[in-house]
Design a protein around this motif. Structure first.
Motif, mmCIF file in Angstrom:
data_model
loop_
_atom_site.group_PDB
_atom_site.id
_atom_site.type_symbol
_atom_site.label_atom_id
_atom_site.label_comp_id
_atom_site.label_asym_id
_atom_site.label_seq_id
_atom_site.Cartn_x
_atom_site.Cartn_y
_atom_site.Cartn_z
ATOM 1 N N MET A 161 0.825 -1.209 0.000
ATOM 2 C CA MET A 161 0.000 0.000 0.000
ATOM 3 C C MET A 161 0.860 1.260 0.000
ATOM 4 O O MET A 161 0.542 2.249 -0.665
ATOM 5 C CB MET A 161 -0.940 -0.013 1.200
ATOM 6 N N PHE A 162 1.972 1.259 0.733
ATOM 7 C CA PHE A 162 2.836 2.435 0.745
ATOM 8 C C PHE A 162 3.436 2.682 -0.643
ATOM 9 O O PHE A 162 3.567 3.828 -1.085
ATOM 10 C CB PHE A 162 3.951 2.267 1.783
ATOM 11 N N ALA A 163 3.814 1.596 -1.339
ATOM 12 C CA ALA A 163 4.326 1.752 -2.702
ATOM 13 C C ALA A 163 3.241 2.315 -3.612
ATOM 14 O O ALA A 163 3.493 3.168 -4.470
ATOM 15 C CB ALA A 163 4.828 0.413 -3.238
ATOM 16 N N ASP A 164 2.010 1.841 -3.403
ATOM 17 C CA ASP A 164 0.890 2.337 -4.198
ATOM 18 C C ASP A 164 0.692 3.836 -4.022
ATOM 19 O O ASP A 164 0.447 4.573 -4.975
ATOM 20 C CB ASP A 164 -0.406 1.644 -3.772
ATOM 21 N N VAL A 165 0.765 4.299 -2.769
ATOM 22 C CA VAL A 165 0.510 5.710 -2.481
ATOM 23 C C VAL A 165 1.483 6.597 -3.253
ATOM 24 O O VAL A 165 1.086 7.580 -3.894
ATOM 25 C CB VAL A 165 0.609 5.972 -0.965
ATOM 26 N N GLU A 166 2.769 6.271 -3.207
ATOM 27 C CA GLU A 166 3.772 7.099 -3.867
ATOM 28 C C GLU A 166 3.539 7.149 -5.376
ATOM 29 O O GLU A 166 3.584 8.218 -5.995
ATOM 30 C CB GLU A 166 5.175 6.564 -3.570
ATOM 31 N N THR A 167 3.300 5.990 -5.974
ATOM 32 C CA THR A 167 3.132 5.956 -7.424
ATOM 33 C C THR A 167 1.842 6.646 -7.846
ATOM 34 O O THR A 167 1.809 7.355 -8.857
ATOM 35 C CB THR A 167 3.142 4.505 -7.924
ATOM 36 N N SER A 168 0.795 6.467 -7.088
ATOM 37 C CA SER A 168 -0.485 7.093 -7.407
ATOM 38 C C SER A 168 -0.391 8.611 -7.309
ATOM 39 O O SER A 168 -0.911 9.337 -8.160
ATOM 40 C CB SER A 168 -1.573 6.591 -6.468
ATOM 41 N N MET A 169 0.285 9.095 -6.272
ATOM 42 C CA MET A 169 0.421 10.539 -6.106
ATOM 43 C C MET A 169 1.247 11.143 -7.230
ATOM 44 O O MET A 169 0.951 12.243 -7.714
ATOM 45 C CB MET A 169 1.039 10.838 -4.744
ATOM 46 N N ALA A 170 2.272 10.420 -7.680
ATOM 47 C CA ALA A 170 3.072 10.916 -8.803
ATOM 48 C C ALA A 170 2.231 10.996 -10.074
ATOM 49 O O ALA A 170 2.332 11.950 -10.847
ATOM 50 C CB ALA A 170 4.282 10.014 -9.023
ATOM 51 N N ALA A 171 1.378 9.986 -10.299
ATOM 52 C CA ALA A 171 0.525 10.004 -11.490
ATOM 53 C C ALA A 171 -0.494 11.134 -11.425
ATOM 54 O O ALA A 171 -0.781 11.793 -12.430
ATOM 55 C CB ALA A 171 -0.185 8.657 -11.635
ATOM 56 N N ILE A 172 -1.058 11.381 -10.237
ATOM 57 C CA ILE A 172 -1.990 12.494 -10.077
ATOM 58 C C ILE A 172 -1.290 13.816 -10.386
ATOM 59 O O ILE A 172 -1.816 14.685 -11.094
ATOM 60 C CB ILE A 172 -2.573 12.502 -8.655
ATOM 61 N N SER A 173 -0.086 13.979 -9.865
ATOM 62 C CA SER A 173 0.670 15.204 -10.118
ATOM 63 C C SER A 173 0.933 15.395 -11.605
ATOM 64 O O SER A 173 0.816 16.495 -12.146
ATOM 65 C CB SER A 173 1.988 15.162 -9.339
ATOM 66 N N GLU A 174 1.271 14.288 -12.265
ATOM 67 C CA GLU A 174 1.552 14.359 -13.702
ATOM 68 C C GLU A 174 0.313 14.784 -14.485
ATOM 69 O O GLU A 174 0.371 15.642 -15.371
ATOM 70 C CB GLU A 174 2.045 13.001 -14.185
ATOM 71 N N GLY A 175 -0.839 14.186 -14.159
ATOM 72 C CA GLY A 175 -2.067 14.567 -14.844
ATOM 73 C C GLY A 175 -2.452 16.003 -14.553
ATOM 74 O O GLY A 175 -2.934 16.721 -15.436
ATOM 75 N N TYR A 176 -2.252 16.439 -13.323
ATOM 76 C CA TYR A 176 -2.583 17.817 -12.945
ATOM 77 C C TYR A 176 -1.720 18.798 -13.735
ATOM 78 O O TYR A 176 -2.219 19.790 -14.278
ATOM 79 C CB TYR A 176 -2.359 17.989 -11.447
ATOM 80 N N ARG A 177 -0.404 18.510 -13.799
ATOM 81 C CA ARG A 177 0.493 19.399 -14.546
ATOM 82 C C ARG A 177 0.145 19.417 -16.029
ATOM 83 O O ARG A 177 0.275 20.452 -16.689
ATOM 84 C CB ARG A 177 1.954 18.961 -14.353
ATOM 85 N N ALA A 178 -0.263 18.268 -16.563
ATOM 86 C CA ALA A 178 -0.643 18.219 -17.978
ATOM 87 C C ALA A 178 -1.834 19.120 -18.245
ATOM 88 O O ALA A 178 -1.892 19.825 -19.262
ATOM 89 C CB ALA A 178 -0.956 16.783 -18.392
ATOM 90 N N ALA A 179 -2.816 19.100 -17.332
ATOM 91 C CA ALA A 179 -3.982 19.974 -17.502
ATOM 92 C C ALA A 179 -3.572 21.438 -17.400
ATOM 93 O O ALA A 179 -4.050 22.282 -18.159
ATOM 94 C CB ALA A 179 -5.031 19.625 -16.449
#
Length: 397
Positions: free
Chosen positions: A139-157
């Motif tokens: 779950m901790f590995a999931d959190v880091e990767t998920s947050m990075a993907a959210i950041s990437e999508g946010y920056r793309a927008a």
């Protein structure tokens, strides 16, 4: 807003009993996650606290938890569609006026709530501390990767709204069009990208009636215009940047050209478009929607000019013309093995799975047809190319 695993090997080591124990409680966990987000993050309090948005959030969370639990005891790696989903969460947060920090905090809250439930359920089921530790690690590995993907999508927008996306498209068109180095350097500087030493061009093809190119399949830093004229993208790191293309919908194909210096991008794109054409004709063997030119260099070279290669085959293999079709196939097969290996009859027999006496008979006939050409290295090379091209051409073996 649950997170997928960045490395499914952690989840794969957990016992199926954990998944069996958690699965019936997932609807409760999903409601608790949404309640936790609404209570702890002011930006979500209004929308997640009541009404249709709360119902939709609970359903989305329920599906995410189910997908995570389905990985327990099952070898699986991070799926490209889940990466795309969390990039989508980031873009959605931006367009809904939420902060990036709030979207990432929602992942942390949801993961913390889920972990508490899983820990309690595991203890009730009598599972060991090692199981709890493994679930926490996943779950901790999931959190880091998920947050990075959210950041990437946010920056793309954000980039699309501030013009970065348009600058990337201008850079893409300039490189594909072979603009001068000075012009390209200026566009690279304006795009905010580091100056790459090498780039691979990507060509796209969509059949009539195919759906639109899905958002989120490509990272934000990849200059791309998959619906443009021509549809294309560029990347300095094809393997990680293009991993999401395995999620291309039916009707879409992509071809990845060779890595080249920026000045040679038009050539990389030309090769990629040729690969798309050959793939559409069934002349390249690729199992998925992405054609990697690096895996088909010999065929791409042989079929770079189909007229010339057919002329080479006709002239070089003229001694085989006029033979019955089956006899010609047998002799062509033996000739290709011979010019490739220069092996003896027993060696060729093992290679072709034939009796040596059968091979000797074929070699004798080839000697009659081709004579001293079989001893000339240059002629043998032409024969090998002609035979390979004949196999690759439409109507070949």
């Amino acid at each position: 807003m649950r997170s997928p695993a960045s490395d499914g090997s952690v989840w794969a080591r957990l016992p199926h009993e954990l998944g069996d124990a958690v699965r019936p409680r997932i609807p409760e966990i999903a409601r608790a996650c949404v309640d936790g987000i609404a209570a702890e993050i002011p930006e979500y309090s209004g929308s997640f606290g009541r009404g249709p948005t709360r119902v939709a959030a609970i359903e989305q969370t329920r599906r995410g938890i189910e997908r995570d639990i389905d990985r327990v005891g099952t070898p699986a790696l991070w799926q490209a569609d889940r990466l795309a989903e969390f990039r989508g969460h980031g873009r959605e947060a931006f367009h809904n006026g939420l902060s990036r920090e709030a979207a990432q905090a929602a992942v942390r809250v949801s993961s913390r709530v889920t972990w508490r439930w899983i820990a309690d359920i595991a203890r009730e089921a009598g599972l060991s501390g090692d199981v709890l530790y493994g679930a926490a690690e996943g779950m901790f590995a999931d959190v880091e990767t998920s947050m990075a993907a959210i950041s990437e999508g946010y920056r793309a927008a954000e980039a699309a709204m501030t013009g970065t996306g348009e600058r990337h498209r201008r850079l893409l068109r300039a490189l594909l069009g072979g603009r001068t180095p000075a012009e390209v350097d200026g566009l690279i500087a304006a795009s905010g990208l580091p100056v790459p030493a090498r780039l691979a061009a990507v060509a796209f093809r969509a059949l009539p009636g195919a759906p639109e190119f899905p958002p989120g399949l490509l990272p934000e830093h990849v200059p791309a215009d998959p619906s443009g004229d021509p549809p294309a993208a560029l990347t300095p790191a094809p393997d990680p940047d293009l991993a999401g293309l395995v999620g291309l919908p039916a009707g879409w194909t992509a071809a990845v050209g060779p890595l080249v210096p920026p000045a040679a991008v038009p050539e990389s794109f030309r090769v990629a478009r040729r690969a798309l054409e050959l793939s559409a004709r069934g002349l390249l063997d690729n199992p998925g929607p992405v054609v990697w030119c690096r895996d088909h260099l010999t065929t791409l070279l042989l079929l770079a000019d189909e007229f010339l290669v057919s002329q080479l085959a006709s002239a070089t293999l003229a001694p085989l013309s006029g033979l019955p079709e089956r006899r010609r196939e047998q002799l062509a097969e033996t000739l290709l093995a011979l010019v490739r290996t220069r092996g003896s009859a027993p060696e060729l027999g093992r290679l072709l799975e034939l009796h040596p006496q059968t091979v000797r008979a074929r070699l004798k006939k080839l000697g009659e047809l081709f004579g001293s050409r079989l001893d000339d290295p240059g002629e043998r090379l032409r024969m090998e190319l002609a035979l390979l091209a004949e196999r690759a051409l439409p109507g070949g073996e």
